[in-house]
Design a protein around this motif. Structure first.
Motif, PDB file in Angstrom:
ATOM      1  N   PHE A  40       0.823  -1.212   0.000  1.00  0.00           N
ATOM      2  CA  PHE A  40       0.000   0.000   0.000  1.00  0.00           C
ATOM      3  C   PHE A  40       0.855   1.260   0.000  1.00  0.00           C
ATOM      4  O   PHE A  40       0.506   2.243  -0.644  1.00  0.00           O
ATOM      5  CB  PHE A  40      -0.970   0.031   1.182  1.00  0.00           C
ATOM      6  CG  PHE A  40      -1.952   1.153   1.057  1.00  0.00           C
ATOM      7  CD1 PHE A  40      -3.027   1.056   0.197  1.00  0.00           C
ATOM      8  CD2 PHE A  40      -1.779   2.328   1.759  1.00  0.00           C
ATOM      9  CE1 PHE A  40      -3.920   2.104   0.042  1.00  0.00           C
ATOM     10  CE2 PHE A  40      -2.670   3.385   1.622  1.00  0.00           C
ATOM     11  CZ  PHE A  40      -3.746   3.265   0.758  1.00  0.00           C
ATOM     12  N   ILE A  43       1.642   2.266  -3.492  1.00  0.00           N
ATOM     13  CA  ILE A  43       0.581   2.771  -4.365  1.00  0.00           C
ATOM     14  C   ILE A  43      -0.244   3.891  -3.752  1.00  0.00           C
ATOM     15  O   ILE A  43      -1.131   4.437  -4.406  1.00  0.00           O
ATOM     16  CB  ILE A  43      -0.370   1.634  -4.801  1.00  0.00           C
ATOM     17  CG1 ILE A  43      -1.121   1.069  -3.592  1.00  0.00           C
ATOM     18  CG2 ILE A  43       0.371   0.562  -5.568  1.00  0.00           C
ATOM     19  CD1 ILE A  43      -2.282   0.180  -3.933  1.00  0.00           C
ATOM     20  N   ALA A  44       0.023   4.255  -2.509  1.00  0.00           N
ATOM     21  CA  ALA A  44      -0.835   5.198  -1.784  1.00  0.00           C
ATOM     22  C   ALA A  44      -1.012   6.519  -2.511  1.00  0.00           C
ATOM     23  O   ALA A  44      -2.103   7.087  -2.512  1.00  0.00           O
ATOM     24  CB  ALA A  44      -0.294   5.436  -0.382  1.00  0.00           C
ATOM     25  N   TYR A  47      -3.560   5.772  -5.234  1.00  0.00           N
ATOM     26  CA  TYR A  47      -4.664   4.885  -4.875  1.00  0.00           C
ATOM     27  C   TYR A  47      -6.030   5.475  -5.210  1.00  0.00           C
ATOM     28  O   TYR A  47      -6.860   4.822  -5.853  1.00  0.00           O
ATOM     29  CB  TYR A  47      -4.584   4.533  -3.387  1.00  0.00           C
ATOM     30  CG  TYR A  47      -5.710   3.677  -2.904  1.00  0.00           C
ATOM     31  CD1 TYR A  47      -5.683   2.299  -3.094  1.00  0.00           C
ATOM     32  CD2 TYR A  47      -6.815   4.234  -2.265  1.00  0.00           C
ATOM     33  CE1 TYR A  47      -6.712   1.495  -2.655  1.00  0.00           C
ATOM     34  CE2 TYR A  47      -7.853   3.437  -1.828  1.00  0.00           C
ATOM     35  CZ  TYR A  47      -7.796   2.079  -2.025  1.00  0.00           C
ATOM     36  OH  TYR A  47      -8.822   1.287  -1.595  1.00  0.00           O
ATOM     37  N   ASN A  51      -8.547   3.938  -7.940  1.00  0.00           N
ATOM     38  CA  ASN A  51      -9.805   3.429  -7.403  1.00  0.00           C
ATOM     39  C   ASN A  51     -10.989   4.091  -8.099  1.00  0.00           C
ATOM     40  O   ASN A  51     -11.950   3.422  -8.486  1.00  0.00           O
ATOM     41  CB  ASN A  51      -9.850   3.674  -5.891  1.00  0.00           C
ATOM     42  CG  ASN A  51     -10.984   2.943  -5.228  1.00  0.00           C
ATOM     43  OD1 ASN A  51     -11.300   1.817  -5.576  1.00  0.00           O
ATOM     44  ND2 ASN A  51     -11.603   3.583  -4.249  1.00  0.00           N
ATOM     45  N   GLY A  97      -7.836   2.253   3.591  1.00  0.00           N
ATOM     46  CA  GLY A  97      -7.121   2.839   2.456  1.00  0.00           C
ATOM     47  C   GLY A  97      -6.648   4.235   2.790  1.00  0.00           C
ATOM     48  O   GLY A  97      -5.878   4.430   3.714  1.00  0.00           O
ATOM     49  N   THR A  98      -7.160   5.214   2.079  1.00  0.00           N
ATOM     50  CA  THR A  98      -6.774   6.594   2.349  1.00  0.00           C
ATOM     51  C   THR A  98      -7.809   7.321   3.212  1.00  0.00           C
ATOM     52  O   THR A  98      -7.844   8.542   3.240  1.00  0.00           O
ATOM     53  CB  THR A  98      -6.548   7.368   1.031  1.00  0.00           C
ATOM     54  OG1 THR A  98      -7.716   7.251   0.224  1.00  0.00           O
ATOM     55  CG2 THR A  98      -5.357   6.824   0.280  1.00  0.00           C
TER      56      THR A  98
END
Length: 112
Positions: A40, A43-44, A47, A51, A97-98
Motif C-alpha cells: 500500500f 501505491i498510496a 490509490y 480506485n 485505504g486513504t
C-alpha cells in the motif's frame, strides 16, 4: 470494423492501465523512506485516482450515501432513546485505504 460494444469494452479495460502507466511516468515516486515498504505504501499516492477510475467514480456516490445512512441511523437511535445525545458513536472503517469514509464521517459530524 470492430463493433461499438467491443470498442467500449476495450476502452473500459485499457483506460485504468494506461492511466496508471501515465501516473508512474509523470508523478514523482514516493521517497525511499516512505512507510514500511508494504504494497500500500507503494501505491498510496495513486490509490484514490486508480480506485475512482476502476469504479467509474461510482465509489464517491456510494460513500456519501453510506455516510448519510449512518447519520440517519444515529439520529434515529438518539430520538428513540437507544443512545444519549452526548454518547460517543464508534464506527470501524476496515481496510480504510486513504480514509475517505472516515474523513466524510468526520465532516458529517462536524456539521451537526
Amino acid at each position: 470494423m470492430p463493433s461499438l460494444k467491443r470498442i467500449i469494452i476495450i476502452v473500459i479495460f485499457t483506460f485504468p492501465i494506461l492511466a496508471s502507466i501515465a501516473l508512474n511516468v509523470f508523478l514523482p515516486k514516493p521517497p525511499s523512506d516512505h512507510g514500511s515498504g508494504s504494497m500500500f505504501d507503494l501505491i498510496a499516492t495513486r490509490y484514490d485516482f486508480i480506485n475512482r477510475a476502476l469504479a467509474l467514480n461510482l465509489d464517491i456516490g456510494w460513500r456519501k450515501v453510506m455516510v448519510k445512512e449512518i447519520a440517519k441511523s444515529v439520529e434515529k437511535s438518539i430520538k428513540s432513546g437507544g443512545i444519549g445525545i452526548n454518547d460517543d458513536v464508534h464506527v470501524l472503517d476496515l481496510a480504510t485505504g486513504t480514509a475517505d469514509v472516515a474523513i466524510l464521517l468526520a465532516e458529517e459530524y462536524d456539521n451537526h
